[in-house]
Design a protein around this motif. Structure first.
Motif, PDB file in Angstrom:
ATOM      1  N   ALA A  51       0.963  -1.172   0.163  1.00 34.22           N
ATOM      2  CA  ALA A  51       0.155  -0.034   0.065  1.00 34.22           C
ATOM      3  C   ALA A  51       1.068   1.241  -0.064  1.00 34.22           C
ATOM      4  O   ALA A  51       1.049   1.889   0.958  1.00 34.22           O
ATOM      5  CB  ALA A  51      -0.970  -0.071   0.980  1.00 34.22           C
ATOM      6  N   SER A  52       1.440   1.556  -1.100  1.00 32.37           N
ATOM      7  CA  SER A  52       2.477   2.717  -1.345  1.00 32.37           C
ATOM      8  C   SER A  52       2.240   3.612  -2.275  1.00 32.37           C
ATOM      9  O   SER A  52       2.986   4.558  -2.832  1.00 32.37           O
ATOM     10  CB  SER A  52       3.746   1.887  -1.735  1.00 32.37           C
ATOM     11  N   SER A  53       0.960   3.912  -2.228  1.00 30.37           N
ATOM     12  CA  SER A  53       0.607   5.334  -3.219  1.00 30.37           C
ATOM     13  C   SER A  53      -0.926   5.808  -2.604  1.00 30.37           C
ATOM     14  O   SER A  53      -1.630   5.070  -1.964  1.00 30.37           O
ATOM     15  CB  SER A  53       0.111   4.720  -4.510  1.00 30.37           C
ATOM     16  N   VAL A  54      -0.998   7.120  -2.704  1.00 32.57           N
ATOM     17  CA  VAL A  54      -2.216   7.639  -2.209  1.00 32.57           C
ATOM     18  C   VAL A  54      -3.508   7.085  -2.846  1.00 32.57           C
ATOM     19  O   VAL A  54      -4.566   6.713  -2.259  1.00 32.57           O
ATOM     20  CB  VAL A  54      -1.878   9.319  -2.721  1.00 32.57           C
ATOM     21  N   LYS A  55      -3.543   6.695  -4.088  1.00 33.33           N
ATOM     22  CA  LYS A  55      -4.646   5.927  -4.558  1.00 33.33           C
ATOM     23  C   LYS A  55      -4.932   4.811  -3.907  1.00 33.33           C
ATOM     24  O   LYS A  55      -6.373   4.508  -3.712  1.00 33.33           O
ATOM     25  CB  LYS A  55      -4.211   5.687  -6.258  1.00 33.33           C
ATOM     26  N   ILE A  56      -4.044   3.829  -3.677  1.00 28.50           N
ATOM     27  CA  ILE A  56      -4.231   2.628  -3.091  1.00 28.50           C
ATOM     28  C   ILE A  56      -5.046   2.993  -1.823  1.00 28.50           C
ATOM     29  O   ILE A  56      -5.926   2.198  -1.379  1.00 28.50           O
ATOM     30  CB  ILE A  56      -3.045   1.807  -2.738  1.00 28.50           C
ATOM     31  N   HIS A  57      -4.570   3.942  -1.148  1.00 32.32           N
ATOM     32  CA  HIS A  57      -5.141   4.172   0.295  1.00 32.32           C
ATOM     33  C   HIS A  57      -6.335   4.750   0.218  1.00 32.32           C
ATOM     34  O   HIS A  57      -7.320   4.561   1.052  1.00 32.32           O
ATOM     35  CB  HIS A  57      -4.032   5.060   1.077  1.00 32.32           C
ATOM     36  N   GLU A  58      -6.594   5.472  -0.854  1.00 31.01           N
ATOM     37  CA  GLU A  58      -8.158   5.890  -1.173  1.00 31.01           C
ATOM     38  C   GLU A  58      -9.151   5.109  -1.536  1.00 31.01           C
ATOM     39  O   GLU A  58     -10.264   4.807  -0.737  1.00 31.01           O
ATOM     40  CB  GLU A  58      -8.063   6.908  -2.014  1.00 31.01           C
ATOM     41  N   ASN A  59      -8.529   4.027  -2.217  1.00 41.07           N
ATOM     42  CA  ASN A  59      -9.544   2.856  -2.467  1.00 41.07           C
ATOM     43  C   ASN A  59      -9.716   1.862  -1.174  1.00 41.07           C
ATOM     44  O   ASN A  59     -10.793   1.553  -1.153  1.00 41.07           O
ATOM     45  CB  ASN A  59      -8.713   2.049  -3.650  1.00 41.07           C
ATOM     46  N   ILE A  60      -8.639   1.703  -0.397  1.00 42.78           N
ATOM     47  CA  ILE A  60      -9.016   0.860   0.652  1.00 42.78           C
ATOM     48  C   ILE A  60      -9.970   1.521   1.427  1.00 42.78           C
ATOM     49  O   ILE A  60     -10.775   1.024   2.336  1.00 42.78           O
ATOM     50  CB  ILE A  60      -7.469   0.699   1.588  1.00 42.78           C
ATOM     51  N   ALA A  61      -9.649   2.924   1.913  1.00 41.37           N
ATOM     52  CA  ALA A  61     -10.629   3.746   2.898  1.00 41.37           C
ATOM     53  C   ALA A  61     -12.063   3.477   2.506  1.00 41.37           C
ATOM     54  O   ALA A  61     -13.018   3.371   3.128  1.00 41.37           O
ATOM     55  CB  ALA A  61     -10.139   5.216   2.873  1.00 41.37           C
ATOM     56  N   ARG A  62     -12.234   3.649   0.814  1.00 36.61           N
ATOM     57  CA  ARG A  62     -13.446   3.510   0.503  1.00 36.61           C
ATOM     58  C   ARG A  62     -14.070   2.221   0.865  1.00 36.61           C
ATOM     59  O   ARG A  62     -15.374   1.895   1.052  1.00 36.61           O
ATOM     60  CB  ARG A  62     -13.584   3.902  -1.039  1.00 36.61           C
ATOM     61  N   VAL A  63     -13.520   1.271   0.506  1.00 36.80           N
ATOM     62  CA  VAL A  63     -13.879  -0.316   0.675  1.00 36.80           C
ATOM     63  C   VAL A  63     -14.227  -0.690   2.057  1.00 36.80           C
ATOM     64  O   VAL A  63     -15.408  -0.936   2.561  1.00 36.80           O
ATOM     65  CB  VAL A  63     -12.709  -1.253   0.168  1.00 36.80           C
ATOM     66  N   ILE A  64     -13.440   0.099   2.927  1.00 41.07           N
ATOM     67  CA  ILE A  64     -13.585  -0.013   4.456  1.00 41.07           C
ATOM     68  C   ILE A  64     -15.037   0.494   4.948  1.00 41.07           C
ATOM     69  O   ILE A  64     -15.677   0.149   5.698  1.00 41.07           O
ATOM     70  CB  ILE A  64     -12.430   0.364   5.281  1.00 41.07           C
ATOM     71  N   ALA A  65     -15.010   1.770   4.226  1.00 41.86           N
ATOM     72  CA  ALA A  65     -16.200   2.647   4.385  1.00 41.86           C
ATOM     73  C   ALA A  65     -17.439   2.105   4.013  1.00 41.86           C
ATOM     74  O   ALA A  65     -18.559   1.864   4.759  1.00 41.86           O
ATOM     75  CB  ALA A  65     -16.237   3.909   3.774  1.00 41.86           C
ATOM     76  N   VAL A  66     -17.601   1.250   3.220  1.00 43.96           N
ATOM     77  CA  VAL A  66     -18.608   0.367   2.505  1.00 43.96           C
ATOM     78  C   VAL A  66     -19.126  -0.673   3.448  1.00 43.96           C
ATOM     79  O   VAL A  66     -20.283  -0.961   3.763  1.00 43.96           O
ATOM     80  CB  VAL A  66     -18.490  -0.194   0.933  1.00 43.96           C
TER      81      VAL A  66
END
Length: 434
Positions: free
Chosen positions: A107-122
């Motif tokens: 998880a070494s990019s801002v994009k990956i972290h944004e996607n992880i955060a959205r999935v967790i939110a769902v």
């Protein structure tokens, strides 16, 4: 093209594995499969990229935090009540470490972290909706009844941990909704999640939310964030109205009345009952500490040592049909007492070192980079590690999995944003671990 496809698949892998781990949390030990996959990938990365890992500040910080708990566990083994079980479980803890190593590396990019955060939110929103359906209709989406009349357990079934699991992820879920939908979404999700924690009946989680919000406000002040008064007042109004409404629910109303009735008296027995016999539990744990103050009763040995230190009428002691004492409580339900009972003075030193890392080093680094996704994960860390917490044991596999996943995601996001955001600002000063 093949190289691009490979890179795309690699970027999706941490998102998928983290999502599956969080999603499977309510379903018994199934989350262990995805943790194990990440651990195997972490070992592979550690071997193939040994030199790179030595210079990785993220891995260094994660290693320091992990050592705060793992070293005391190892030191508690020589005279542990159950050496074999403790030794196996201590070695098993390494799966959380290597899974964290994988997350920090992958998880070494801002994009990956944004996607992880959205999935967790769902996933968190799904838990929330499921819980409210159970409150309104007595069964959730899967036809499961509540754990008890005074609690809502939702998709977690017979395990009353909904409130605590929401404490772990409430910060990142709110941040993701704010970035995804905007302030209107934030205005809705914050009070709804707080109210869901309230109906869960996890009283320790109620307190955790209070200091979690306090830390968020402190950081927002240090960041000089301009917060709309309408949003703040609106959120508090919605929380107040929802809590006032659900407080009329018979089971929840009874739990509240039972708690306050016990807390309003000076009678020890009434107070003990109101705290679900925590005073009895803590008294027995303190007896263990006094007799094993150097390295505790041993890692994973608490419940086996418990009967030897409990009073004859201790409610937590389980007995066979013949009346023979077998086992006691799984853990002490208090983070400091738990560390000292299991691992003694070594455990206390390790816990204090972890507090220093989280509440000073990580806090200062977070204030420095001023980024919301790391703050979302940090809120969860504060909720889990606050010194007066009464939640599950950090040595319990179920709770440890959630904690170490959270810690890895926080550290990975902290250093990713420090690198990429600072590069965008032409100020690439790295975070130091000195």
């Amino acid at each position: 093209m093949i190289a691009g496809l490979h890179r795309s698949s690699w970027m999706a892998l941490p998102v998928v594995l983290v999502a599956l781990t969080v999603f499977s949390q309510p379903f018994g030990v199934s989350f262990e499969l995805f943790t194990l996959i990440m651990a195997v990938l972490g070992v592979r990365l550690f071997i193939l990229n040994k030199d790179n890992f030595r210079g990785s500040p993220g891995v260094k910080f994660f290693t320091l935090l992990f050592a705060c708990f793992w070293i005391p566990a190892i030191l508690s083994l020589p005279d542990a009540y159950l050496f074999k079980k403790g030794a196996i479980d201590a070695l098993g803890m390494l799966r959380f470490y290597f899974a964290g190593v994988f997350i920090i590396h992958a998880a070494s990019s801002v994009k990956i972290h944004e996607n992880i955060a959205r999935v967790i939110a769902v996933i968190v929103i799904f838990w929330m909706i499921d819980a409210w359906i159970q409150l309104l209709f007595s069964v959730n989406l899967f036809g499961m009844e509540s754990y008890s009349p005074g609690r809502i357990s939702g998709v977690f079934g017979d395990d009353p941990v909904l409130g605590w699991m929401l404490v772990v992820y409430i910060g990142i879920a709110c941040v993701a909704v704010n970035q995804w939908v905007g302030k209107v979404g934030l205005l809705i999700i914050v009070p709804c999640l707080i109210a869901t924690i309230f109906i869960s009946g996890n009283r320790g989680a109620w307190l955790a939310v209070a200091w979690l919000l306090l830390f968020t406000v402190i950081i927002a002040v240090l960041w000089k964030v301009k917060i709309s008064k309408k949003i703040v007042l609106g959120s508090f109004l919605i929380v107040g109205l929802v809590i006032a409404g659900v407080s009329t629910h018979e089971g929840i109303k009874g739990r509240i009345a039972y708690t306050f009735q016990g807390l309003s008296t000076a009678d020890y027995a009434a107070l003990d009952r109101a705290t679900s016999y925590r005073l009895t539990l803590w008294g027995t744990a303190i007896n263990m500490i006094e007799d094993n103050w150097i390295n505790g009763v041993g890692f994973k040995s608490f419940r086996y040592a418990y009967p030897d230190y409990a009073k004859p009428d201790d409610i937590y002691v389980l007995r066979s049909p013949e009346g023979e004492q077998k086992r006691g409580a799984f853990h002490s339900h208090q983070i400091v007492i738990d560390a000292m009972a299991d691992t003694g003075l070594f455990g206390l030193i390790g816990l204090l070192a972890a507090f220093w890392l989280v509440f000073r080093r990580f806090f200062l680094q977070l204030v420095k980079i001023k980024q919301w996704i790391p703050l979302g994960y940090y809120c969860g860390l504060v909720g889990v590690l606050f010194p007066i917490n009464t939640h599950l044991s950090l040595y319990k596999a179920y709770w440890a999995q959630a904690f170490w996943l959270l810690a890895a995601l926080f550290i990975a996001s902290l250093f990713t944003y420090a690198r990429e955001v600072n590069d965008d600002r032409h100020n690439s000063s790295p975070l130091d671990v000195s």
